[in-house]
Scaffold this active site. Sequence first.
Site, PDB file in Angstrom:
ATOM      1  N   ASP A   1       0.870  -1.180   0.000  1.00 59.13           N
ATOM      2  CA  ASP A   1       0.000   0.000   0.000  1.00 59.13           C
ATOM      3  C   ASP A   1       0.901   1.221   0.000  1.00 59.13           C
ATOM      4  OD1 ASP A   1      -2.493   1.453   0.264  1.00 59.13           O
ATOM      5  OD2 ASP A   1      -1.898   1.853   2.338  1.00 59.13           O
TER       6      ASP A   1
ATOM      7  N   GLU B   1      -1.939  -1.397  -5.871  1.00 59.41           N
ATOM      8  CA  GLU B   1      -3.157  -0.794  -6.400  1.00 59.41           C
ATOM      9  C   GLU B   1      -2.899  -0.200  -7.779  1.00 59.41           C
ATOM     10  OE1 GLU B   1      -5.526   1.159  -2.754  1.00 59.41           O
ATOM     11  OE2 GLU B   1      -3.397   1.686  -2.820  1.00 59.41           O
TER      12      GLU B   1
ATOM     13  N   CYS C   1     -12.399  -4.828   6.171  1.00 62.97           N
ATOM     14  CA  CYS C   1     -11.640  -5.612   7.148  1.00 62.97           C
ATOM     15  C   CYS C   1     -11.095  -6.845   6.426  1.00 62.97           C
ATOM     16  CB  CYS C   1     -12.532  -6.032   8.307  1.00 62.97           C
ATOM     17  SG  CYS C   1     -11.737  -7.219   9.436  1.00 62.97           S
TER      18      CYS C   1
ATOM     19  N   CYS D   1     -12.781 -10.321   8.150  1.00 62.11           N
ATOM     20  CA  CYS D   1     -14.176 -10.742   7.950  1.00 62.11           C
ATOM     21  C   CYS D   1     -14.846 -10.077   6.750  1.00 62.11           C
ATOM     22  CB  CYS D   1     -14.986 -10.455   9.213  1.00 62.11           C
ATOM     23  SG  CYS D   1     -15.217  -8.689   9.552  1.00 62.11           S
TER      24      CYS D   1
ATOM     25  N   CYS E   1     -12.228  -3.720  14.321  1.00 59.05           N
ATOM     26  CA  CYS E   1     -13.376  -4.036  13.466  1.00 59.05           C
ATOM     27  C   CYS E   1     -14.603  -4.263  14.344  1.00 59.05           C
ATOM     28  CB  CYS E   1     -13.073  -5.281  12.633  1.00 59.05           C
ATOM     29  SG  CYS E   1     -14.484  -5.821  11.619  1.00 59.05           S
TER      30      CYS E   1
ATOM     31  N   CYS F   1     -15.896  -8.293  13.764  1.00 61.63           N
ATOM     32  CA  CYS F   1     -15.152  -9.469  14.233  1.00 61.63           C
ATOM     33  C   CYS F   1     -14.199  -9.149  15.375  1.00 61.63           C
ATOM     34  CB  CYS F   1     -14.383 -10.116  13.081  1.00 61.63           C
ATOM     35  SG  CYS F   1     -12.998  -9.110  12.473  1.00 61.63           S
TER      36      CYS F   1
ATOM     37  N   ASP G   1      -3.278   0.865   7.303  1.00 61.64           N
ATOM     38  CA  ASP G   1      -2.488   0.669   6.092  1.00 61.64           C
ATOM     39  C   ASP G   1      -2.072  -0.789   5.894  1.00 61.64           C
ATOM     40  OD1 ASP G   1      -2.683   3.397   5.610  1.00 61.64           O
ATOM     41  OD2 ASP G   1      -0.870   3.844   6.742  1.00 61.64           O
TER      42      ASP G   1
END
Length: 242
Positions: free
Chosen positions: A44, A129, A180, A183, A198, A201, A208
Amino acid sequence: MTRPLEGKIKTATVKREGEHWYIIFITEVDPKPLPPSEEAIGIDLGTNPHFLITSEGEMVEAPRHFQKAEEKLAKAQRELSRKKKGSNRRKKARLKVAKLHRKIANQRRDFHHKVARKLVNRYGTIVHEDLNVQALSRSHIAKGVQDAGWAQFLAILAYKAEEAGRRVIKVDPKYTSQDCPVCGHREKKPLWVRAYTCPQCGALLHRDVAAAQNILARAWTGPSGETPRAFPQGNTPRSPGL
């Protein structure tokens, strides 16, 4: 010559940067693949404080070459603006400004080469990306994006990977920082939130690192070398390191 030329010379270009002259050769050489690696990594890209964050949790600090030299560069540009047009003093001031810009560009390029080489040496598959860097360079984060030099880094990474027989995969960046990776719960978070739990979960995540894990999961390539493909949300195979 600092090193002997390799391969068959295809073109030679003479280039001038300020008071420096360069000759650039393009040669045709045989590829030099590295030993096979089944390791895969998602990366990332960022601007501040980290240039790059991996799906394994490694964080590469952003050097911010332009930001660190900004005060010195602004001073040199002010001195240039005060010099009389056509004078020798203005010429010297212009060369000083050009020299500072060239130093920043060289520092940034050297940093990109070193980071890309480290990734290519270790990982057989690198996933990032598919960023529209040109559009981001016109957004509110333009200054940081330009200082980071994402476009140059990704180009360097691509050609080093190709030469080494590695695979670089680009994936859709949409929602990578909102999902996330454990999950699949999606929640929009403000940019200042760097770590969160999260709500579905309970996983404690660094924003990041979670994004990098999502990036890797979107283009999983197994050890068998199967063709990369998209998997439905929630059914994405995970890297052994996750």
